[in-house]
Scaffold this motif. Structure first.
Motif, PDB file in Angstrom:
ATOM      1  N   GLU A 114     -29.139 -47.755  24.920  1.00 51.58           N
ATOM      2  CA  GLU A 114     -28.366 -47.186  25.959  1.00 51.58           C
ATOM      3  C   GLU A 114     -28.539 -45.603  25.607  1.00 51.58           C
ATOM      4  N   LEU A 115     -28.470 -45.159  24.548  1.00 48.22           N
ATOM      5  CA  LEU A 115     -28.733 -43.507  24.079  1.00 48.22           C
ATOM      6  C   LEU A 115     -30.077 -43.198  24.747  1.00 48.22           C
ATOM      7  N   LEU A 118     -29.712 -42.781  28.348  1.00 55.47           N
ATOM      8  CA  LEU A 118     -29.079 -41.359  28.790  1.00 55.47           C
ATOM      9  C   LEU A 118     -30.166 -40.147  28.491  1.00 55.47           C
ATOM     10  N   GLU A 121     -32.260 -39.940  31.388  1.00 57.88           N
ATOM     11  CA  GLU A 121     -31.674 -39.418  32.539  1.00 57.88           C
ATOM     12  C   GLU A 121     -31.676 -37.941  32.611  1.00 57.88           C
ATOM     13  N   ARG A 122     -31.766 -37.429  31.431  1.00 58.27           N
ATOM     14  CA  ARG A 122     -31.564 -35.834  31.326  1.00 58.27           C
ATOM     15  C   ARG A 122     -33.094 -35.535  31.238  1.00 58.27           C
ATOM     16  N   HIS A 145     -23.352 -40.642  20.298  1.00 58.48           N
ATOM     17  CA  HIS A 145     -22.943 -41.351  21.583  1.00 58.48           C
ATOM     18  C   HIS A 145     -21.854 -40.579  21.953  1.00 58.48           C
ATOM     19  N   VAL A 148     -23.109 -37.482  23.882  1.00 60.21           N
ATOM     20  CA  VAL A 148     -24.071 -37.627  25.008  1.00 60.21           C
ATOM     21  C   VAL A 148     -23.504 -38.445  25.965  1.00 60.21           C
ATOM     22  N   GLU A 149     -22.726 -39.834  25.554  1.00 59.14           N
ATOM     23  CA  GLU A 149     -22.209 -40.687  26.484  1.00 59.14           C
ATOM     24  C   GLU A 149     -20.875 -40.413  26.870  1.00 59.14           C
TER      25      GLU A 149
END
Length: 247
Positions: A114-115, A118, A121-122, A145, A148-149
């Motif tokens: 997941e990280l 993310l 996506e950046r 997390h 960032v999340e």
């Protein structure tokens, strides 16, 4: 992977660090804007109150009593409201961190993926995002997390007491202006001094709030001054009518 290709891997931690600074700056600007708006509320509400009383009587003791009552009631109300609001936000942040901590313990691989997503996506490539995610997780998985999340700094959660005191002080500072303007000058000068000083202060708070929000100052100033002038006009008219009726 060549040495040249692995060089950008150092960039994500730096980027995350930069975003943390941007978040801190944004938080400070929000606090400044809240302080300006709190002072603005103190100016407008107290000005409306004392001008309304001035429409009914020119007794200094009555004006002082009304102004102090409005100042204390308004500042306490602002502080209590801010405390409740920020406490709710802090509870939500703690709950989100607790959930993230549990997920990291139970599903570490899924959280690492997941990280990675993310960071992709950046704007990072898959390889660089994966390497950055691994490094951030090894250093402090929860912090990575959270920032960032969730956009949360675990070491800098919102403090309801700070918010309450800030609102209390901002409102009090704003309310002192119309209070002093209505009780210090001679009777004949009280109303004009109060109106002028309040309108000047509203120009300042309108301009400041607009600049902090990166908006055009002219519209904010006009709205601020127009709203304050309307509030004082309405309350003065009501006070004058009640005073004329002997209430």
């Amino acid at each position: 992977m060549t040495e040249r290709e692995t060089e950008p891997a150092a960039e994500p931690p730096h980027g995350a660090h930069g975003e943390a600074h941007e978040g801190t700056l944004g938080s400070r600007l929000n606090w400044l804007r809240a302080a300006v708006l709190g002072a603005n509320d103190g100016i407008v509400s107290t000005a409306g109150l004392v001008v309304g009383v001035a429409g009914a009587t020119d007794d200094r003791a009555a004006l002082l009593t009304a102004g102090l009552a409005g100042l204390l009631a308004g500042s306490m109300s602002m502080a209590a409201g801010e405390y409740v609001s920020v406490s709710t936000q802090r509870d939500s942040e703690k709950a989100a961190l607790a959930l993230e901590r549990r997920e990291l313990r139970e599903e570490p691989e899924a959280e690492l993926e997941e990280l990675t997503g993310l960071l992709e996506e950046r704007g990072l490539t898959r390889e660089v995002a994966r390497e950055a995610a691994v490094q951030l997780t090894e250093r402090d998985a929860l912090r990575a997390h959270a920032r960032v999340e969730l956009g949360i700094d675990p070491d800098d959660l919102t403090n309801p007491w700070h918010a309450a005191w800030a609102s209390f002080l901002a409102f009090t500072v704003g309310a002192l202006l119309p209070l002093l303007a209505i009780v210090l000058p001679p009777a004949a000068w009280r109303l004009p001094v109060t109106v002028v000083s309040v309108l000047v202060a509203l120009v300042c708070t309108g301009w400041s709030s607009a600049r902090l929000g990166a908006a055009a100052p002219s519209r904010a100033v006009l709205r601020n001054v127009g709203g304050g002038a309307l509030a004082m006009g309405v309350t003065y008219a009501v006070g004058a009518l009640l005073g004329a009726a002997g209430v």
